[in-house]
Each structure stands twice: as C-alpha cells, then as structure tokens.
Design a protein around this motif. Structure first.
Motif, PDB file in Angstrom:
ATOM      1  N   ASN A  36     -17.634  47.355   6.179  1.00  0.00           N
ATOM      2  CA  ASN A  36     -16.888  48.049   5.390  1.00  0.00           C
ATOM      3  C   ASN A  36     -16.731  49.356   5.468  1.00  0.00           C
ATOM      4  O   ASN A  36     -15.679  50.181   5.110  1.00  0.00           O
ATOM      5  N   TYR A  85      -9.841  36.588  -6.436  1.00  0.00           N
ATOM      6  CA  TYR A  85      -9.979  37.966  -6.273  1.00  0.00           C
ATOM      7  C   TYR A  85      -8.821  38.322  -5.511  1.00  0.00           C
ATOM      8  O   TYR A  85      -8.693  39.584  -5.032  1.00  0.00           O
ATOM      9  N   GLN A 107     -11.467  47.498  -2.206  1.00  0.00           N
ATOM     10  CA  GLN A 107     -12.041  48.160  -3.096  1.00  0.00           C
ATOM     11  C   GLN A 107     -12.837  49.403  -2.991  1.00  0.00           C
ATOM     12  O   GLN A 107     -12.772  50.437  -3.629  1.00  0.00           O
ATOM     13  N   LYS A 163     -13.057  43.089  -0.717  1.00  0.00           N
ATOM     14  CA  LYS A 163     -14.220  43.893  -1.273  1.00  0.00           C
ATOM     15  C   LYS A 163     -14.086  45.304  -0.481  1.00  0.00           C
ATOM     16  O   LYS A 163     -14.496  46.490  -0.976  1.00  0.00           O
ATOM     17  N   THR A 164     -13.659  45.200   0.768  1.00  0.00           N
ATOM     18  CA  THR A 164     -13.234  46.445   1.726  1.00  0.00           C
ATOM     19  C   THR A 164     -12.108  47.224   0.855  1.00  0.00           C
ATOM     20  O   THR A 164     -12.174  48.551   0.667  1.00  0.00           O
ATOM     21  N   ASP A 175     -18.451  36.651   5.100  1.00  0.00           N
ATOM     22  CA  ASP A 175     -18.262  36.945   3.688  1.00  0.00           C
ATOM     23  C   ASP A 175     -16.445  36.731   3.562  1.00  0.00           C
ATOM     24  O   ASP A 175     -15.893  37.361   3.869  1.00  0.00           O
TER      25      ASP A 175
END
Length: 307
Positions: free
Chosen positions: A201, A29, A237, A234-235, A228
C-alpha cells in the motif's frame, strides 16, 4: 477517515477462500460491492465437475453470503492460466464456460492470461478472448508473477490482435514496471494490494502520486494466502493520510471499478444505494451463514446494523 465514511468496491477478491466474518468486517469498513474472479484454488482440480461446482458457488452461495451483510457480489468466469496447462481438462471446462458466463452477476471473462507464458496458456487465453467477444463480455487479465513486463505486454498485444477494445479489458496485478504501458495503451490498470508480493500500500500511494487516478483501480486479491480483505479501505485511508486528494482516492477505490465493470450491464450503483432489506433468517439450499448466531433482519429497509 473513519470506517464507513467512504464507500469502497473491491474488484478482485476470492471470497470462496474467506470466512463469513470477513464479509461482516468488510461491510463495517465501507465495502459495498465486490467482484470474485475465477482462480486457482491452491491445488490442481482433476475434473470438469469440480469446476462446475466452483462456478455454481460463485453465482449462488457467495452471492447469498454477501447479501446477508448488505453487500453486492459479482463474479467473473474462466479457466485460469495455471490450469489451462492441463489441456484435456481445459477442453472440458471450455464447454462449461458459456453455460455460466451469461448468468446474473457475471461481469467478465477472467482471470485469463498467463502464468508461465506457455503455448497452452496462450491457446486458452485466445479462445476465451473469442468467447468474450461472442458473448459481449468484459475481460479480466491475470499478468504473471514472473516475467511480469513480458507477460503484460504480450497480453495486451493479444487482446488488440483479437480486436478487443482496451477500455473493455482490465489488466490486473500491475506494478511499477507495467503501469505506464498499460495506461498509455488505454487499458484499465488494476493493482493487487497483497502483503510481501504484488503491490504494497505504501508503494501504491507513490504510484497514484506519480500517475494520478485515471484508469487505475486497487483491489485486495485476498485468497487462501497471506492476504488482507481490508486492503482497499486501508490503502485508501493511507492515501488520504499522505495527502492524496479525496477525489483521486475515491476514483481508485470505488468509481473507476464501477466505470470499468459497469460496462457489463450487470453492475449498477443502485444495486447497493437502494438495496433489498437484509434478512439473515433466509436460507440457501437449507443452509444459513450464521451457525447459531442471532439473525439480523429489517423489514423496513433501515440501515444494516450488525449486532
């Protein structure tokens, strides 16, 4: 944003509590580097020897595990606020810290600061600030989960009292009630994206929308709890999806961490832009991370391919 379309740094993650599979997925990622701060392991340590073994793993085994997936691992060294309340043990650990703080890959003294805001916590906070000054090290401050605002303000006051440059201090676990003061006083402001506690997030998106990206960075603080290790990508994104400009997303998820911790002289972008070739046939003290899996290696330094 697809995985690997951006590079990320997770400047606060406790990989000693994570599996090797987490390294693999983080690499996929786009996480290219991480910082692992010294912290409380979930139950009290009872002797200085357990700290010694833990510090050895931070500067040795975890660096090796990360390198097996093309990632760079850095760490911070300290006695954490919670365990500073055991003063007899804390005195012994203080003797260990100078032996590890100067080792390769150690970017700061931390996590230090407050848990319950006790006199013992303040004593060892101050002693470790003086150690950071003596060794010319950056400082990573843990702010308490209770009485957050009081503990954050007091932590910054003490840093300034000891003559520490705010630009050499990262104030971690910030939230909505502390961000403005931290930024206005010139400290680095770090947010832990941790499910249900600390900072979510979605909330982080709104904070960047309101305050921008200057002096702000995000991390996962992933440990043995419900956390996580992909919280940073992820944040990032989610920020892009919500219309946060890419340059601000890059700042809070990559470049600000590099700017802050790069002051240590231990963390350089070239470490991961021009990495050594990955060779999973290597062993650390006779041990492999693979547990029977087929090793990946590339003697020609081509891109890492996870098979």
């Amino acid at each position: 944003m697809q995985p690997n379309s951006m590079m990320f740094i997770d400047p606060h993650i406790h990989m000693s509590s994570r599996t090797t599979y987490d390294y693999l997925v983080m690499q996929q990622y786009g996480v290219v580097a991480l910082i692992e701060p010294s912290f409380w392991l979930g139950q009290p340590r009872t002797s200085a020897g357990t700290f010694k073994d833990y510090f050895n793993s931070l500067v040795g085994w975890e660096r090796f595990r990360a390198g097996q997936f093309g990632m760079r691992h850095y760490c911070t060294i300290s006695i954490n606020p919670k365990e500073a309340n055991n003063e007899a043990l804390a005195e012994e650990v203080m003797e260990l810290l100078p032996l590890y703080a100067g080792k390769e890959g150690v970017v700061a003294i931390g996590e230090i600061g407050f848990d319950e805001i006790t006199k013992a916590e303040e004593k060892y906070f101050r002693l470790q600030l003086e150690l950071a000054k003596e060794l010319d090290k950056l400082v990573l401050v843990h702010t308490p989960h209770r009485n957050k605002k009081e503990g954050t303000t007091l932590s910054m006051d003490i840093c300034l009292e000891h003559g520490i440059n705010p630009q050499r201090v990262i104030i971690d676990h910030c939230n909505e009630e502390t961000v403005e003061e931290v930024v206005n006083r010139g400290f680095w402001c770090a947010f832990s994206i941790y499910p249900n506690t600390k900072m979510g997030n979605e909330r982080m998106v709104e904070l960047v929308r309101r305050y921008g990206s200057q002096q702000i960075m995000i991390n996962s603080a992933a440990d043995w709890g419900m956390s996580d290790p992909l919280a940073v990508p992820k944040t990032a994104q989610l920020m892009l999806q919500c219309g946060i400009p890419e340059e601000q997303v890059r700042a809070v998820s990559y470049s600000n961490a590099l700017a802050a911790y790069g002051q240590s002289g231990e963390m350089k972008e070239e470490d991961w832009l021009n990495p050594l070739p990955v060779d999973q046939r290597q062993l650390y003290s006779g041990n492999s991370v693979l547990r029977g899996q087929t090793p990946v290696y590339d003697a020609e330094q081509e891109s890492l391919i996870i098979r």
